[in-house]
Motif scaffolding. Structure first.
Motif, PDB file in Angstrom:
ATOM      1  N   THR A  61       0.861  -1.171   0.000  1.00  0.00           N
ATOM      2  CA  THR A  61       0.000   0.000   0.000  1.00  0.00           C
ATOM      3  C   THR A  61       0.905   1.231   0.000  1.00  0.00           C
ATOM      4  N   TYR A  62       2.183   0.997  -0.050  1.00  0.00           N
ATOM      5  CA  TYR A  62       3.150   2.054  -0.256  1.00  0.00           C
ATOM      6  C   TYR A  62       3.941   1.700  -1.504  1.00  0.00           C
ATOM      7  N   LEU A  63       4.570   2.698  -2.092  1.00  0.00           N
ATOM      8  CA  LEU A  63       5.427   2.487  -3.248  1.00  0.00           C
ATOM      9  C   LEU A  63       6.757   3.146  -2.953  1.00  0.00           C
ATOM     10  N   ASP A  64       7.856   2.466  -3.230  1.00  0.00           N
ATOM     11  CA  ASP A  64       9.139   3.040  -2.879  1.00  0.00           C
ATOM     12  C   ASP A  64      10.137   2.914  -4.020  1.00  0.00           C
ATOM     13  N   VAL A  65      11.100   3.811  -4.006  1.00  0.00           N
ATOM     14  CA  VAL A  65      12.206   3.827  -4.956  1.00  0.00           C
ATOM     15  C   VAL A  65      13.468   4.019  -4.130  1.00  0.00           C
ATOM     16  N   LYS A  66      14.517   3.310  -4.499  1.00  0.00           N
ATOM     17  CA  LYS A  66      15.799   3.456  -3.797  1.00  0.00           C
ATOM     18  C   LYS A  66      16.858   3.897  -4.789  1.00  0.00           C
ATOM     19  N   ALA A  67      17.699   4.817  -4.340  1.00  0.00           N
ATOM     20  CA  ALA A  67      18.757   5.330  -5.199  1.00  0.00           C
ATOM     21  C   ALA A  67      20.017   5.553  -4.387  1.00  0.00           C
ATOM     22  N   GLN A  68      21.148   5.521  -5.066  1.00  0.00           N
ATOM     23  CA  GLN A  68      22.429   5.815  -4.426  1.00  0.00           C
ATOM     24  C   GLN A  68      23.033   7.030  -5.106  1.00  0.00           C
ATOM     25  N   LEU A  69      23.324   8.054  -4.318  1.00  0.00           N
ATOM     26  CA  LEU A  69      23.881   9.283  -4.865  1.00  0.00           C
ATOM     27  C   LEU A  69      25.358   9.086  -5.199  1.00  0.00           C
ATOM     28  N   LYS A  70      25.902  10.050  -5.905  1.00  0.00           N
ATOM     29  CA  LYS A  70      27.286   9.940  -6.362  1.00  0.00           C
ATOM     30  C   LYS A  70      28.256   9.834  -5.188  1.00  0.00           C
ATOM     31  N   ASN A  71      27.927  10.470  -4.055  1.00  0.00           N
ATOM     32  CA  ASN A  71      28.800  10.417  -2.876  1.00  0.00           C
ATOM     33  C   ASN A  71      28.569   9.172  -2.023  1.00  0.00           C
ATOM     34  N   GLY A  72      27.716   8.259  -2.491  1.00  0.00           N
ATOM     35  CA  GLY A  72      27.461   7.005  -1.782  1.00  0.00           C
ATOM     36  C   GLY A  72      26.243   7.015  -0.900  1.00  0.00           C
ATOM     37  N   THR A  73      25.676   8.191  -0.622  1.00  0.00           N
ATOM     38  CA  THR A  73      24.478   8.269   0.217  1.00  0.00           C
ATOM     39  C   THR A  73      23.333   7.472  -0.399  1.00  0.00           C
ATOM     40  N   LEU A  74      22.665   6.688   0.424  1.00  0.00           N
ATOM     41  CA  LEU A  74      21.513   5.902  -0.022  1.00  0.00           C
ATOM     42  C   LEU A  74      20.240   6.652   0.318  1.00  0.00           C
ATOM     43  N   VAL A  75      19.327   6.742  -0.651  1.00  0.00           N
ATOM     44  CA  VAL A  75      18.066   7.451  -0.439  1.00  0.00           C
ATOM     45  C   VAL A  75      16.906   6.493  -0.692  1.00  0.00           C
ATOM     46  N   ILE A  76      16.005   6.403   0.298  1.00  0.00           N
ATOM     47  CA  ILE A  76      14.775   5.626   0.155  1.00  0.00           C
ATOM     48  C   ILE A  76      13.644   6.632  -0.026  1.00  0.00           C
ATOM     49  N   ILE A  77      12.985   6.592  -1.174  1.00  0.00           N
ATOM     50  CA  ILE A  77      11.873   7.509  -1.438  1.00  0.00           C
ATOM     51  C   ILE A  77      10.593   6.689  -1.412  1.00  0.00           C
ATOM     52  N   GLU A  78       9.671   7.070  -0.536  1.00  0.00           N
ATOM     53  CA  GLU A  78       8.465   6.270  -0.352  1.00  0.00           C
ATOM     54  C   GLU A  78       7.220   7.134  -0.403  1.00  0.00           C
ATOM     55  N   MET A  79       6.190   6.616  -1.063  1.00  0.00           N
ATOM     56  CA  MET A  79       4.864   7.248  -1.085  1.00  0.00           C
ATOM     57  C   MET A  79       3.909   6.320  -0.342  1.00  0.00           C
ATOM     58  N   GLN A  80       3.338   6.787   0.772  1.00  0.00           N
ATOM     59  CA  GLN A  80       2.469   5.957   1.599  1.00  0.00           C
ATOM     60  C   GLN A  80       1.040   6.459   1.498  1.00  0.00           C
ATOM     61  N   VAL A  81       0.128   5.574   1.100  1.00  0.00           N
ATOM     62  CA  VAL A  81      -1.264   5.947   0.895  1.00  0.00           C
ATOM     63  C   VAL A  81      -2.095   5.796   2.163  1.00  0.00           C
ATOM     64  N   LEU A  82      -1.920   4.674   2.869  1.00  0.00           N
ATOM     65  CA  LEU A  82      -2.731   4.383   4.049  1.00  0.00           C
ATOM     66  C   LEU A  82      -1.961   4.621   5.335  1.00  0.00           C
ATOM     67  N   ASN A  83      -2.654   5.124   6.333  1.00  0.00           N
ATOM     68  CA  ASN A  83      -2.051   5.304   7.653  1.00  0.00           C
ATOM     69  C   ASN A  83      -2.220   4.007   8.438  1.00  0.00           C
ATOM     70  N   VAL A  84      -1.301   3.073   8.227  1.00  0.00           N
ATOM     71  CA  VAL A  84      -1.396   1.762   8.853  1.00  0.00           C
ATOM     72  C   VAL A  84      -0.734   1.777  10.227  1.00  0.00           C
ATOM     73  N   GLN A  85      -1.073   0.779  11.035  1.00  0.00           N
ATOM     74  CA  GLN A  85      -0.525   0.695  12.384  1.00  0.00           C
ATOM     75  C   GLN A  85       0.987   0.542  12.348  1.00  0.00           C
ATOM     76  N   SER A  86       1.678   1.272  13.234  1.00  0.00           N
ATOM     77  CA  SER A  86       3.137   1.198  13.395  1.00  0.00           C
ATOM     78  C   SER A  86       3.888   1.612  12.131  1.00  0.00           C
ATOM     79  N   PHE A  87       3.269   2.459  11.312  1.00  0.00           N
ATOM     80  CA  PHE A  87       3.940   2.894  10.096  1.00  0.00           C
ATOM     81  C   PHE A  87       5.252   3.614  10.402  1.00  0.00           C
TER      82      PHE A  87
END
Length: 303
Positions: A61-87
């Motif tokens: 119920t969420y959609l995510d994309v992961k990317a690694q920047l040129k300096n090595g930093t990892l980025v998790i980009i997430e779109m969450q539709v539902l407010n689920v328990q313990s999100f």
């Protein structure tokens, strides 16, 4: 924003940012939301550029994309539709897992790169907070001193809190958030976004006409699933509130009865257990009209 727009926007989110061919769009988006529009990110590599699998109970119920920047930093980009328990816990878990799983056997901690978890929510994550964007890092409790190895950062963008109209959009950050929130209701890119070519390309990708028949069928299943889940959540909250009221009423009635009949505590618990909310309210109203134990038993016999 209707349910359809929510679902389509979330699905388009993966379509827009999860393609290796649209890397420049993702760079513009991340620079806008993480680095206040500054061209900090020059290049990145998508880690999971695949669209989500077919719906099978639709775990995502969420959609995510992961990317690694040129300096090595990892980025998790997430779109969450539902407010689920313990999100919120899940966001922390995913960020920590991504951070820890960088190391291969025998590698030292110096090899660890920072992790940024950027989460966009279609609900209010922090109801008592006015700002639509929040950033969290490790700080010392008493004076706010930033932890030296502050390698995990959590960024939240709460879409319902972003209320600017088209004519109020000023920064590239404003424009990207407005686009994410409103893409499916736009017939064309607003004129005050003409200066951002990546937004034009994102709009084309998000357009319903660009979805294949297979993707449209998948989208319909997502809409149905999300609608069902939202209905279940609403029903659960309603039932939870009702149960809470019954629990409070039962506790109140038992306190009053224990004062009237202190020698019958064990029997009182069994008599009151299972009474409906209306029966408990009637019993509370009639409490001081009870002259003796037999009166109570007679009253409860009708419940």
């Amino acid at each position: 924003m209707t349910l359809r727009f929510k679902c389509q926007t979330a699905y388009a989110f993966k379509k827009i940012f999860g393609s290796a061919e649209s890397k420049d769009i993702l760079i513009s988006f991340l620079n806008a939301l993480i680095y206040d529009g500054n061209a900090t990110i020059e290049d990145l590599e998508l880690i999971n550029p695949n669209l989500p699998p077919k719906v099978e109970g639709l775990k995502d119920t969420y959609l995510d994309v992961k990317a690694q920047l040129k300096n090595g930093t990892l980025v998790i980009i997430e779109m969450q539709v539902l407010n689920v328990q313990s999100f919120g816990k899940r966001v922390v878990f995913n960020a920590a897992k991504t951070y820890a799983f960088q190391l291969q056997k025998g590698e030292g901690y110096r090899m660890l790169k920072p992790v940024i978890a950027l989460t966009l929510t279609d609900f209010e994550m922090f109801p008592g907070r006015h700002q639509f964007a929040s950033r969290f890092v490790y700080r010392e409790v008493s004076d706010g001193y930033v932890y030296t190895e502050n390698d995990i950062e959590l960024i939240f963008v709460e879409l319902p809190k972003f209320t600017k109209d088209i004519e109020e959009l000023e920064t590239i950050t404003d424009k990207w958030i407005y686009f994410i929130k409103s893409a499916r209701s736009l017939d064309q890119v607003p004129t005050n976004m003409d200066d951002i070519p990546e937004l034009h390309r994102a709009f084309e990708i998000a357009n319903q006409a660009n979805l294949t028949l297979e993707e449209l069928e998948d989208l319909e299943r997502r809409e149905m699933f999300i609608y069902d889940q939202q209905g279940a959540v609403a029903l659960g909250r309603q039932e939870g509130r009702q149960e809470g009221r019954i629990t409070e009423a039962r506790a109140l009635v038992l306190r009053l009865l224990n004062k009237r009949f202190p020698d019958n505590t064990a029997e009182l618990n069994s008599l009151v257990e299972g009474l409906s909310l209306s029966a408990l309210e009637e019993l509370s109203d009639a409490m001081f009209e009870l002259n003796n134990w037999d009166d109570l038993l007679t009253l409860l016999a009708d419940k």
